[in-house]
Design an enzyme around this catalytic site. Structure first.
Site, PDB file in Angstrom:
ATOM      1  N   SER A  91     -38.153 -60.349 100.182  1.00 26.03           N
ATOM      2  CA  SER A  91     -37.188 -61.409  99.840  1.00 26.03           C
ATOM      3  C   SER A  91     -37.973 -62.714  99.927  1.00 26.03           C
ATOM      4  O   SER A  91     -38.123 -63.276 101.016  1.00 26.03           O
ATOM      5  CB  SER A  91     -36.009 -61.421 100.823  1.00 26.03           C
ATOM      6  OG  SER A  91     -35.338 -60.196 100.806  1.00 26.03           O
ATOM      7  N   LYS A 166     -31.646 -63.217  95.164  1.00 24.30           N
ATOM      8  CA  LYS A 166     -31.634 -62.681  96.534  1.00 24.30           C
ATOM      9  C   LYS A 166     -31.357 -63.793  97.558  1.00 24.30           C
ATOM     10  O   LYS A 166     -30.605 -63.594  98.518  1.00 24.30           O
ATOM     11  CB  LYS A 166     -32.980 -62.010  96.827  1.00 24.30           C
ATOM     12  CG  LYS A 166     -33.110 -61.430  98.219  1.00 24.30           C
ATOM     13  CD  LYS A 166     -32.185 -60.251  98.456  1.00 24.30           C
ATOM     14  CE  LYS A 166     -32.297 -59.734  99.885  1.00 24.30           C
ATOM     15  NZ  LYS A 166     -31.322 -58.678 100.171  1.00 24.30           N
ATOM     16  N   LYS A 235     -34.545 -67.081 107.367  1.00 26.17           N
ATOM     17  CA  LYS A 235     -35.530 -67.381 106.302  1.00 26.17           C
ATOM     18  C   LYS A 235     -34.857 -67.356 104.926  1.00 26.17           C
ATOM     19  O   LYS A 235     -35.083 -68.235 104.089  1.00 26.17           O
ATOM     20  CB  LYS A 235     -36.664 -66.361 106.395  1.00 26.17           C
ATOM     21  CG  LYS A 235     -37.679 -66.331 105.274  1.00 26.17           C
ATOM     22  CD  LYS A 235     -37.451 -65.242 104.218  1.00 26.17           C
ATOM     23  CE  LYS A 235     -37.355 -63.852 104.763  1.00 26.17           C
ATOM     24  NZ  LYS A 235     -37.198 -62.812 103.751  1.00 26.17           N
TER      25      LYS A 235
HETATM   26  P1  NDP Z   1     -40.021 -55.780 109.075  1.00 25.79           P
HETATM   27  O1  NDP Z   1     -40.299 -56.980 109.905  1.00 25.79           O
HETATM   28  O2  NDP Z   1     -39.322 -54.609 109.674  1.00 25.79           O
HETATM   29  O3  NDP Z   1     -41.408 -55.204 108.477  1.00 25.79           O
HETATM   30  C1  NDP Z   1     -42.411 -56.010 107.934  1.00 25.79           C
HETATM   31  C2  NDP Z   1     -43.646 -55.135 107.790  1.00 25.79           C
HETATM   32  O4  NDP Z   1     -44.667 -55.891 107.148  1.00 25.79           O
HETATM   33  C3  NDP Z   1     -44.217 -54.667 109.133  1.00 25.79           C
HETATM   34  O5  NDP Z   1     -44.507 -53.295 109.051  1.00 25.79           O
HETATM   35  C4  NDP Z   1     -45.486 -55.511 109.282  1.00 25.79           C
HETATM   36  O6  NDP Z   1     -46.516 -54.877 109.991  1.00 25.79           O
HETATM   37  C5  NDP Z   1     -45.886 -55.655 107.840  1.00 25.79           C
HETATM   38  N1  NDP Z   1     -46.779 -56.795 107.630  1.00 25.79           N
HETATM   39  C6  NDP Z   1     -46.586 -58.086 108.008  1.00 25.79           C
HETATM   40  N2  NDP Z   1     -47.611 -58.842 107.599  1.00 25.79           N
HETATM   41  C7  NDP Z   1     -48.484 -58.013 106.965  1.00 25.79           C
HETATM   42  C8  NDP Z   1     -49.738 -58.192 106.316  1.00 25.79           C
HETATM   43  N3  NDP Z   1     -50.299 -59.412 106.232  1.00 25.79           N
HETATM   44  N4  NDP Z   1     -50.329 -57.115 105.764  1.00 25.79           N
HETATM   45  C9  NDP Z   1     -49.771 -55.889 105.831  1.00 25.79           C
HETATM   46  N5  NDP Z   1     -48.568 -55.642 106.427  1.00 25.79           N
HETATM   47  C10 NDP Z   1     -47.950 -56.703 106.985  1.00 25.79           C
HETATM   48  O7  NDP Z   1     -39.259 -56.304 107.793  1.00 25.79           O
HETATM   49  P2  NDP Z   1     -38.188 -55.542 106.889  1.00 25.79           P
HETATM   50  O8  NDP Z   1     -38.774 -54.250 106.439  1.00 25.79           O
HETATM   51  O9  NDP Z   1     -36.861 -55.571 107.549  1.00 25.79           O
HETATM   52  O10 NDP Z   1     -38.097 -56.556 105.653  1.00 25.79           O
HETATM   53  C11 NDP Z   1     -39.099 -56.644 104.652  1.00 25.79           C
HETATM   54  C12 NDP Z   1     -38.577 -57.560 103.557  1.00 25.79           C
HETATM   55  O11 NDP Z   1     -37.376 -57.004 103.004  1.00 25.79           O
HETATM   56  C13 NDP Z   1     -38.193 -58.957 104.079  1.00 25.79           C
HETATM   57  O12 NDP Z   1     -38.504 -59.916 103.118  1.00 25.79           O
HETATM   58  C14 NDP Z   1     -36.676 -58.850 104.305  1.00 25.79           C
HETATM   59  O13 NDP Z   1     -36.060 -60.124 104.231  1.00 25.79           O
HETATM   60  C15 NDP Z   1     -36.291 -57.919 103.166  1.00 25.79           C
HETATM   61  N6  NDP Z   1     -35.077 -57.126 103.369  1.00 25.79           N
HETATM   62  C16 NDP Z   1     -34.783 -56.523 104.576  1.00 25.79           C
HETATM   63  C17 NDP Z   1     -33.632 -55.745 104.726  1.00 25.79           C
HETATM   64  C18 NDP Z   1     -33.287 -55.049 106.006  1.00 25.79           C
HETATM   65  O14 NDP Z   1     -32.151 -54.535 106.118  1.00 25.79           O
HETATM   66  N7  NDP Z   1     -34.170 -54.973 106.990  1.00 25.79           N
HETATM   67  C19 NDP Z   1     -32.688 -55.576 103.604  1.00 25.79           C
HETATM   68  C20 NDP Z   1     -33.125 -56.184 102.356  1.00 25.79           C
HETATM   69  C21 NDP Z   1     -34.253 -56.952 102.271  1.00 25.79           C
HETATM   70  P3  NDP Z   1     -46.529 -54.671 111.598  1.00 25.79           P
HETATM   71  O15 NDP Z   1     -46.263 -53.197 111.783  1.00 25.79           O
HETATM   72  O16 NDP Z   1     -47.895 -55.082 112.013  1.00 25.79           O
HETATM   73  O17 NDP Z   1     -45.459 -55.560 112.169  1.00 25.79           O
END
Ligand code: NDP
Length: 290
Positions: A91, A166, A235
């Site tokens: 997002s 979004k 955010k």
């Molecule tokens: P999370 O915080 O659960 O996961 C983020 C992931 O990204 C983690 O696994 C993290 O790794 C990884 N990450 C962060 N920085 C890097 C990098 N530089 N390189 C590689 N991997 C990286 O987020 P969500 O899955 O909840 O959300 C992801 C996106 O989807 C967001 O933009 C959110 O707003 C959107 N979203 C979320 C929903 C939800 O219900 N959760 C629903 C709809 C959209 P690490 O394991 O090291 O932390």
């Protein structure tokens, strides 16, 4: 079968990459590498560093914000072949994504912004709604990949339009959630049973996803399961507010909701579930919703 690289194995990315692996060859990458290794063992994907994504035809990112997408792009772009498609399910920030799309195009990479809605349940079930910005022919070409993730794929316009939709959608979610919290705390303090009040609201014109699903399942149960972080919703509301400013529209409710969710995230922390924002309303009114 298409070779897909999936970057970001968080609450959403883990199940999305698993669904893709049922039909495609999937390489996974995550900041904490052990998460990718565990994913590979559980779902038959291949854990790689960013350079290991060189052979993929399609890159999918599902990262917290556009800042992480840009960070990954800086390192990844030199490894990708001309003709690679990049689908960004983060997002993210509409304006920054337009700039990224232009930059990637110089290397022959086509970028689509394709954020999703439907939460972790939708990600697990492959029933997300995906809003996509970019060229129609590329979205069509990728249908066999995207349809593993989403049951509804809507082309909403040029690059940036997906992120714009979004941002507004989630700012509306925040507005509805906050308003239901205020309404129910008011009724509780007026001596009305909150469960009965919701029975009425949810068959009346004041209902919303927040009143029908989020408040009964997450707030009244006091479970607040952390599937979508408050920091991520805060955010999204900031992106909504920035879009309001860029558009020149007058939208005081959307601006206010951004401020409220920022205060909530500051007070309660980024990592609690987004529905925990209502704890702040409860605290202010010295009244618990249950
Ligand atoms: P999370 O915080 O659960 O996961 C983020 C992931 O990204 C983690 O696994 C993290 O790794 C990884 N990450 C962060 N920085 C890097 C990098 N530089 N390189 C590689 N991997 C990286 O987020 P969500 O899955 O909840 O959300 C992801 C996106 O989807 C967001 O933009 C959110 O707003 C959107 N979203 C979320 C929903 C939800 O219900 N959760 C629903 C709809 C959209 P690490 O394991 O090291 O932390």
């Amino acid at each position: 079968m298409t070779t897909v690289g999936f970057i970001g194995l968080g609450a959403m990315g883990r199940p999305m990459a698993a669904n893709l692996a049922a039909e495609h060859e999937v390489y996974v990458h995550n900041r904490t590498a052990s998460v990718a290794t565990e994913h590979a063992a559980a779902h038959g994907t291949t854990a790689v560093d960013l350079a290991g994504l060189a052979p993929v035809e399609v890159v999918i990112t599902c990262l917290p914000t556009t800042a992480e997408v840009l960070e990954v792009a800086d390192e990844l772009v030199d490894h990708l072949a001309d003709g690679t498609r990049w689908v960004d399910c983060t997002s993210g920030d509409p304006a920054a994504s337009v700039a990224l799309a232009d930059r990637l195009a110089e290397d022959g990479i086509t970028y689509l912004d394709a954020p999703v809605s439907g939460g972790t349940d939708g990600a697990r079930q492959g029933t997300l709604t995906m809003m996509v910005g970019g060229p129609a022919e590329v979205i069509e070409e990728l249908d066999h990949v995207l349809d593993r993730l989403a049951e509804r794929i809507v082309h909403v316009g040029d690059v940036g339009a997906g992120h714009a939709v979004k941002a507004v959608n989630n700012t509306l979610l925040a507005a509805n959630l906050w308003a239901v919290g205020e309404g129910l705390v008011t009724l509780a303090r007026s001596g009305v049973d909150v469960g009965r009040a919701l029975q009425v609201v949810n068959h009346s014109s004041g209902r919303s996803f927040a009143s029908e699903v989020l408040v009964p399942q997450r707030v009244l149960t006091r479970e607040f399961p952390a599937t979508f972080g408050l920091g991520l919703l805060a955010k999204d509301t900031r992106l909504g507010r920035d879009l309001v400013s860029a558009s020149g529209a007058r939208a005081p409710v959307l601006r206010l909701v951004t401020e409220l969710f920022q205060v909530a995230a500051d007070e309660l922390g980024d990592d609690v579930d987004h529905t925990a924002a209502l704890r702040l309303i409860e605290r202010w009114a010295d009244t618990e919703l249950s």
